[in-house]
Design an enzyme around this catalytic site. Structure first.
Site, PDB file in Angstrom:
ATOM      1  CG  ASP A   1       6.059  -1.602 -24.016  1.00  0.00           C
ATOM      2  OD1 ASP A   1       6.196  -0.926 -22.904  1.00  0.00           O
ATOM      3  OD2 ASP A   1       5.110  -1.089 -25.085  1.00  0.00           O
TER       4      ASP A   1
ATOM      5  CG  LEU B   1      -1.915  -1.437   1.351  1.00  0.00           C
ATOM      6  CD1 LEU B   1      -2.782  -1.034   2.534  1.00  0.00           C
ATOM      7  CD2 LEU B   1      -2.877  -1.390   0.002  1.00  0.00           C
TER       8      LEU B   1
ATOM      9  CE  LYS C   1       8.297  -4.463 -14.169  1.00  0.00           C
ATOM     10  NZ  LYS C   1       7.574  -5.084 -13.095  1.00  0.00           N
TER      11      LYS C   1
HETATM   12  P1  NAD Z   1       0.830   0.635  -9.777  1.00  0.00           P
HETATM   13  O1  NAD Z   1       2.008   1.522  -9.443  1.00  0.00           O
HETATM   14  O2  NAD Z   1      -0.622   1.087 -10.035  1.00  0.00           O
HETATM   15  O3  NAD Z   1       0.617  -0.437  -8.559  1.00  0.00           O
HETATM   16  C1  NAD Z   1       1.962  -0.924  -7.967  1.00  0.00           C
HETATM   17  C2  NAD Z   1       1.638  -1.815  -6.690  1.00  0.00           C
HETATM   18  O4  NAD Z   1       2.574  -2.434  -6.016  1.00  0.00           O
HETATM   19  C3  NAD Z   1       1.019  -0.935  -5.593  1.00  0.00           C
HETATM   20  O5  NAD Z   1      -0.501  -1.419  -5.321  1.00  0.00           O
HETATM   21  C4  NAD Z   1       2.005  -0.764  -4.571  1.00  0.00           C
HETATM   22  O6  NAD Z   1       1.350  -0.407  -3.282  1.00  0.00           O
HETATM   23  C5  NAD Z   1       2.528  -2.080  -4.665  1.00  0.00           C
HETATM   24  N1  NAD Z   1       3.854  -1.854  -4.214  1.00  0.00           N
HETATM   25  C6  NAD Z   1       4.758  -1.238  -4.521  1.00  0.00           C
HETATM   26  N2  NAD Z   1       6.002  -1.383  -3.933  1.00  0.00           N
HETATM   27  C7  NAD Z   1       5.696  -2.494  -3.064  1.00  0.00           C
HETATM   28  C8  NAD Z   1       6.459  -3.343  -2.351  1.00  0.00           C
HETATM   29  N3  NAD Z   1       7.757  -3.046  -1.731  1.00  0.00           N
HETATM   30  N4  NAD Z   1       5.858  -4.386  -1.405  1.00  0.00           N
HETATM   31  C9  NAD Z   1       4.690  -4.619  -1.684  1.00  0.00           C
HETATM   32  N5  NAD Z   1       3.904  -3.879  -2.790  1.00  0.00           N
HETATM   33  C10 NAD Z   1       4.311  -2.799  -3.277  1.00  0.00           C
HETATM   34  O7  NAD Z   1       1.416  -0.195 -10.966  1.00  0.00           O
HETATM   35  P2  NAD Z   1       0.498  -0.686 -12.448  1.00  0.00           P
HETATM   36  O8  NAD Z   1       0.672   0.219 -13.169  1.00  0.00           O
HETATM   37  O9  NAD Z   1      -0.565  -1.541 -11.799  1.00  0.00           O
HETATM   38  O10 NAD Z   1       1.712  -2.034 -12.755  1.00  0.00           O
HETATM   39  C11 NAD Z   1       1.620  -3.170 -12.127  1.00  0.00           C
HETATM   40  C12 NAD Z   1       2.740  -3.987 -12.792  1.00  0.00           C
HETATM   41  O11 NAD Z   1       2.652  -4.315 -14.194  1.00  0.00           O
HETATM   42  C13 NAD Z   1       4.163  -3.460 -12.473  1.00  0.00           C
HETATM   43  O12 NAD Z   1       4.994  -4.454 -12.330  1.00  0.00           O
HETATM   44  C14 NAD Z   1       4.373  -2.794 -13.926  1.00  0.00           C
HETATM   45  O13 NAD Z   1       5.914  -2.686 -14.249  1.00  0.00           O
HETATM   46  C15 NAD Z   1       3.774  -3.523 -14.875  1.00  0.00           C
HETATM   47  N6  NAD Z   1       3.344  -2.877 -16.279  1.00  0.00           N
HETATM   48  C16 NAD Z   1       2.484  -1.888 -15.886  1.00  0.00           C
HETATM   49  C17 NAD Z   1       2.099  -1.104 -17.028  1.00  0.00           C
HETATM   50  C18 NAD Z   1       1.305   0.100 -17.236  1.00  0.00           C
HETATM   51  O14 NAD Z   1       0.806   0.558 -18.223  1.00  0.00           O
HETATM   52  N7  NAD Z   1       0.854   0.642 -16.058  1.00  0.00           N
HETATM   53  C19 NAD Z   1       2.303  -1.782 -18.333  1.00  0.00           C
HETATM   54  C20 NAD Z   1       3.208  -2.857 -18.617  1.00  0.00           C
HETATM   55  C21 NAD Z   1       3.488  -3.363 -17.372  1.00  0.00           C
END
Ligand code: NAD
Length: 349
Positions: A133, A37, A161
């Site tokens: 990506d 969180l 990543k």
């Molecule tokens: P986000 O930032 O909305 O959510 C990240 C979540 O991880 C949050 O709920 C946060 O509380 C939790 N978190 C962060 N640090 C933490 C820790 N140390 N321990 C436990 N929980 C922790 O991210 P998102 O946009 O939902 O992305 C989710 C995943 O998908 C990521 O790995 C991101 O690299 C990948 N991704 C995102 C996108 C995009 O467009 N948003 C595209 C491709 C891949």
């Protein structure tokens, strides 16, 4: 078949859609949402499923190896879907170490805990890493990223990543852990924290604030409806080949400025403002350092091998997204108070 899955980062944007999909689709699976969180994690995202018997939330930090080891021993999950990450490129530029800690060390802690728990029995278990990506770097005007494109990350976020992807593959090759990775393009949809382009623009237009656009707005991104990403994760988790990588994308490239123009038109209509009034809020700001020009994903492998295709046209998805933000003012006010204001002022003022 029953399963017990730890989904990390389930309180965030994409994670909450994945948790909801799994909890609702598989009542016989136990879903444990492990999330620290941070500012990006919000349990309001999961209000509709929090009382379901197959769902449990555990607050915890993936950078804390002892805690993660103990949790795995206690819960005995048979699979992991790992999404927890620091995810915002701008924040990675101002604080790269936090990205190394969460995205690299956090991933290695989870890999170690899984390796220890599943030792001698790896075939029965799956470690799924959800990646981006952006690890592939930037494209010129032509071409697309495929699963065999060399890694060439440019921002501290994408470097972290890329590093975590390499660790996942190394644990497969070295120890035999059964892993799968997907690399997805930019997501949009509901519950997206308003530091990212689309929700930030919606929030600012709604409040008659300037819409900051980096450089000339010429950067190109491939946008995918977040629920289509969650569906792809479901399919890859169940049917993806161990050790493989799958690219996920929408075949939906937009320059930032064209995207914002479209969004302005949608909001003018929804807010019953004169045509063209939202566009007047567009404000060009100094470009992001190392800003990649273009990303585009070739998702043919996922489409041909596992039969996934995106379900929504972008214009329809944008309208649904705008409707969600306009109908969920409490959510928006909640996440834009406090820390968000401080961050926003530092970033754009
Ligand atoms: P986000 O930032 O909305 O959510 C990240 C979540 O991880 C949050 O709920 C946060 O509380 C939790 N978190 C962060 N640090 C933490 C820790 N140390 N321990 C436990 N929980 C922790 O991210 P998102 O946009 O939902 O992305 C989710 C995943 O998908 C990521 O790995 C991101 O690299 C990948 N991704 C995102 C996108 C995009 O467009 N948003 C595209 C491709 C891949």
């Amino acid at each position: 078949m029953t399963k017990k899955i730890i989904i990390t980062g389930g309180a965030g944007f994409i994670g909450s859609h994945v948790v909801r999909l799994f909890v609702n689709t598989y009542p016989n699976y136990q879903i444990i949402n492990l999330d620290k969180l941070t500012y990006a994690g919000n349990l309001m995202n999961l209000k509709d499923i929090e009382d379901k018997p197959n769902y449990k939330f555990v607050k915890g930090d993936i950078t804390d190896a002892q805690f993660i080891d103990a949790l795995f021993q206690e819960e005995q999950p048979d699979s992991v879907i790992h999404l927890a990450a620091e995810s915002h490129v701008d924040r990675s530029i101002s604080n790269p170490l936090e990205f190394v800690m969460t995205n690299v060390i956090g991933t290695v802690n989870l890999l170690n805990a899984a390796k220890e728990l599943w030792k001698g029995n790896y075939e029965q278990h799956r470690f799924y890493h959800v990646s981006t990506d952006e690890v592939y770097g930037a494209l010129g005007e032509e071409g697309m990223f495929t699963e065999t494109t060399s890694y060439d990350p440019h921002s501290p976020y994408s470097a972290s990543k890329a590093s975590s992807d390499h660790f996942v593959r190394a644990y497969q090759d070295t120890y035999g852990l059964q892993t799968v990775i997907s690399n997805c393009s930019n997501n949009y949809g509901s519950h997206h924290f308003p530091e990212k382009l689309i929700p930030l623009a919606i929030n600012n237009i709604k409040n008659n604030l300037p819409i900051p656009i980096y450089g000339k707005g010429e950067n190109v991104r491939d946008w995918l409806w977040v629920e289509d990403h969650a569906r792809a994760i479901d399919i890859i988790f169940h049917e993806g080949k161990t050790g493989d990588t799958y690219n996920i994308g929408g075949h939906n490239e937009w320059t930032n400025i064209d995207l914002i123009h479209t969004l302005c038109n949608v909001l003018d209509k929804k807010l019953k403002r004169p045509e063209g009034s939202s566009k007047k809020l567009i404000t060009y700001v100094t470009d992001r350092a190392g800003h990649d020009l273009r990303y585009a994903i070739d998702a043919q492998k996922l489409e041909k091998e596992l039969g996934w295709t995106p379900s929504l046209q972008f214009e329809e998805g944008l309208e649904k997204t705008v409707d969600w933000y306009l109908n969920n003012e409490e959510w928006l006010e909640n996440v834009t108070s406090g820390q968000y204001k401080e961050y926003y002022e530092k970033q754009y003022n």
